[in-house]
Design a protein around this motif. Structure first.
Motif, PDB file in Angstrom:
ATOM      1  N   VAL A 247       5.252  16.165  -2.574  1.00  0.00           N
ATOM      2  CA  VAL A 247       4.614  15.386  -2.321  1.00  0.00           C
ATOM      3  C   VAL A 247       5.791  14.767  -2.365  1.00  0.00           C
ATOM      4  CG1 VAL A 247       2.926  13.422  -3.079  1.00  0.00           C
ATOM      5  CG2 VAL A 247       2.726  16.303  -4.107  1.00  0.00           C
ATOM      6  N   THR A 248       5.360  13.503  -1.133  1.00  0.00           N
ATOM      7  CA  THR A 248       6.005  12.609  -0.834  1.00  0.00           C
ATOM      8  C   THR A 248       5.251  10.977  -0.349  1.00  0.00           C
ATOM      9  OG1 THR A 248       8.054  13.709   0.845  1.00  0.00           O
ATOM     10  CG2 THR A 248       8.107  11.545   0.915  1.00  0.00           C
ATOM     11  N   LEU A 249       6.057   9.963  -1.917  1.00  0.00           N
ATOM     12  CA  LEU A 249       5.414   8.976  -1.239  1.00  0.00           C
ATOM     13  C   LEU A 249       6.759   8.083  -0.754  1.00  0.00           C
ATOM     14  CD1 LEU A 249       4.620   8.991  -5.378  1.00  0.00           C
ATOM     15  CD2 LEU A 249       2.580   9.939  -3.813  1.00  0.00           C
TER      16      LEU A 249
ATOM     17  N   GLY B 143       0.845  -0.850   0.558  1.00  0.00           N
ATOM     18  CA  GLY B 143      -0.170   0.137   0.417  1.00  0.00           C
ATOM     19  C   GLY B 143       0.708   1.439  -0.097  1.00  0.00           C
ATOM     20  N   LEU B 144       0.064   2.409  -0.413  1.00  0.00           N
ATOM     21  CA  LEU B 144       1.017   3.561  -0.855  1.00  0.00           C
ATOM     22  C   LEU B 144       0.278   4.551   0.019  1.00  0.00           C
ATOM     23  CD1 LEU B 144       3.173   4.493  -2.803  1.00  0.00           C
ATOM     24  CD2 LEU B 144       0.521   5.960  -3.453  1.00  0.00           C
ATOM     25  N   LEU B 145       1.445   5.343   0.853  1.00  0.00           N
ATOM     26  CA  LEU B 145       0.974   6.700   1.431  1.00  0.00           C
ATOM     27  C   LEU B 145       1.330   7.707   1.127  1.00  0.00           C
ATOM     28  CD1 LEU B 145       0.633   8.391   4.629  1.00  0.00           C
ATOM     29  CD2 LEU B 145       3.109   7.681   4.969  1.00  0.00           C
ATOM     30  N   ALA B 146       0.920   9.329   0.606  1.00  0.00           N
ATOM     31  CA  ALA B 146       1.475  10.309  -0.037  1.00  0.00           C
ATOM     32  C   ALA B 146       1.487  11.533   0.469  1.00  0.00           C
ATOM     33  CB  ALA B 146       0.404  10.471  -0.922  1.00  0.00           C
ATOM     34  N   VAL B 147       2.334  11.847   1.293  1.00  0.00           N
ATOM     35  CA  VAL B 147       2.443  13.406   1.434  1.00  0.00           C
ATOM     36  C   VAL B 147       2.371  14.259   1.069  1.00  0.00           C
ATOM     37  CG1 VAL B 147       3.589  14.400   4.013  1.00  0.00           C
ATOM     38  CG2 VAL B 147       2.834  12.273   4.077  1.00  0.00           C
ATOM     39  N   ALA B 148       1.331  15.338   0.927  1.00  0.00           N
ATOM     40  CA  ALA B 148       1.800  16.618   0.404  1.00  0.00           C
ATOM     41  C   ALA B 148       1.722  17.533   1.177  1.00  0.00           C
ATOM     42  CB  ALA B 148       0.841  17.235  -0.513  1.00  0.00           C
ATOM     43  N   GLU B 149       2.630  18.777   1.932  1.00  0.00           N
ATOM     44  CA  GLU B 149       2.990  20.162   1.808  1.00  0.00           C
ATOM     45  C   GLU B 149       4.115  21.076   1.455  1.00  0.00           C
ATOM     46  OE1 GLU B 149       3.086  20.218   5.991  1.00  0.00           O
ATOM     47  OE2 GLU B 149       1.664  18.191   6.540  1.00  0.00           O
TER      48      GLU B 149
END
Length: 281
Positions: free
Chosen positions: A275-277, A148-154
């Protein structure tokens, strides 16, 4: 912010104005949102994706964008504000997505609120609001299926709007004061999110910085975006600004003046978001 975990954090405590700002963010920065969510979809395109989670969903730009991109998936929108979630549900209904979008009112500082395994998690401009974002990331990891994937946008840089001719140096001084104001309230703003994502157990897939560069438009949305941004900024910084800067800012926000943000044609939105994946092994 009373832990609403919203994008932006220039608020006095009014969800209505912030909700309008988030909707304008989606409109004005449409190209960024399209590119960022498209990269999430492509990175996750290696198997069935049944449950997507949007942490700090606000008015649902990420929620609805992901619902359109992941056909058939349930998308769970988590936010601490009833007003935000009401607006999100109305938008989902308008777009024919109400049967696949579920809202959860929760403060993530109180614990993980989503049942069952998760395939993709999107957290846009929300993690820096939490008291312990590392614990939230570990909770996401525990809830995520293998693969599964996590995406963090900051934020990488706060948005800028003004031409240099307006009160020379004004916008930089405002951003400097905003940074000082936020240093204690939002200590995680500007973190190395790639390091925090990997520390939570995810493998880094990509870290990409998106450059935002949007000129003022004929329909006035950039002006409305700038007006709301600075209108929400002013009360927070009122005691920090010198009289000349206060007068200049008030002139930009005076709805009847010829040089107001709502009437100017020389505004330009500039900034960066990262965006960090990460993928769960």
């Amino acid at each position: 912010m009373s832990h609403h975990h919203h994008h932006g954090d220039t608020s006095v405590e009014s969800d209505g104005g912030l909700a309008d700002l988030l909707d304008l963010d989606a409109d004005v920065l449409h190209e960024y949102w399209t590119d960022a969510l498209g990269r999430v979809r492509r990175a996750a395109d290696d198997g069935p994706r049944r449950r997507i989670v949007d942490l700090g969903a606000g008015t649902g730009t990420g929620t609805l964008g992901l619902a359109h991109r992941f056909a058939g998936a349930e998308v769970v929108a988590v936010d601490a504000s009833d007003e935000m979630l009401d607006r999100l549900r109305a938008r989902a209904l308008d777009q024919g997505l109400a049967d696949r979008v579920r809202t959860v009112r929760a403060d993530l500082d109180d614990g993980w609120p989503v049942d069952g395994p998760v395939d993709v998690t999107w957290a846009s401009l929300s993690l820096h609001h939490f008291a312990d974002p590392d614990r939230v990331l570990r909770d996401v990891h525990a809830a995520t299926r293998p693969g599964g994937l996590l995406a963090v946008a900051e934020f990488a840089e706060r948005p800028r709007f003004l031409p240099d001719a307006i009160g020379p140096g004004l916008e930089q001084r405002l951003l400097d004061e905003l940074g000082r104001d936020q240093a204690d309230r939002l200590p995680h703003l500007g973190s190395d999110w790639a390091a925090r994502v990997t520390a939570a157990g995810f493998e880094l897939v990509e870290e990409r910085t998106f450059v935002i560069d949007v000129a003022g438009d004929a329909d006035g949305s950039v002006g409305r975006y700038a007006d709301l941004w600075f209108r929400r900024l002013r009360p927070r910084l009122a005691e920090r600004l010198d009289p000349a800067d206060t007068a200049t800012l008030d002139g930009l926000l005076d709805g009847d003046g010829p040089e107001t943000l709502l009437r100017r044609g020389d505004l330009h939105v500039r900034g960066t978001r990262t965006v960090t994946l990460g993928r769960r092994p």
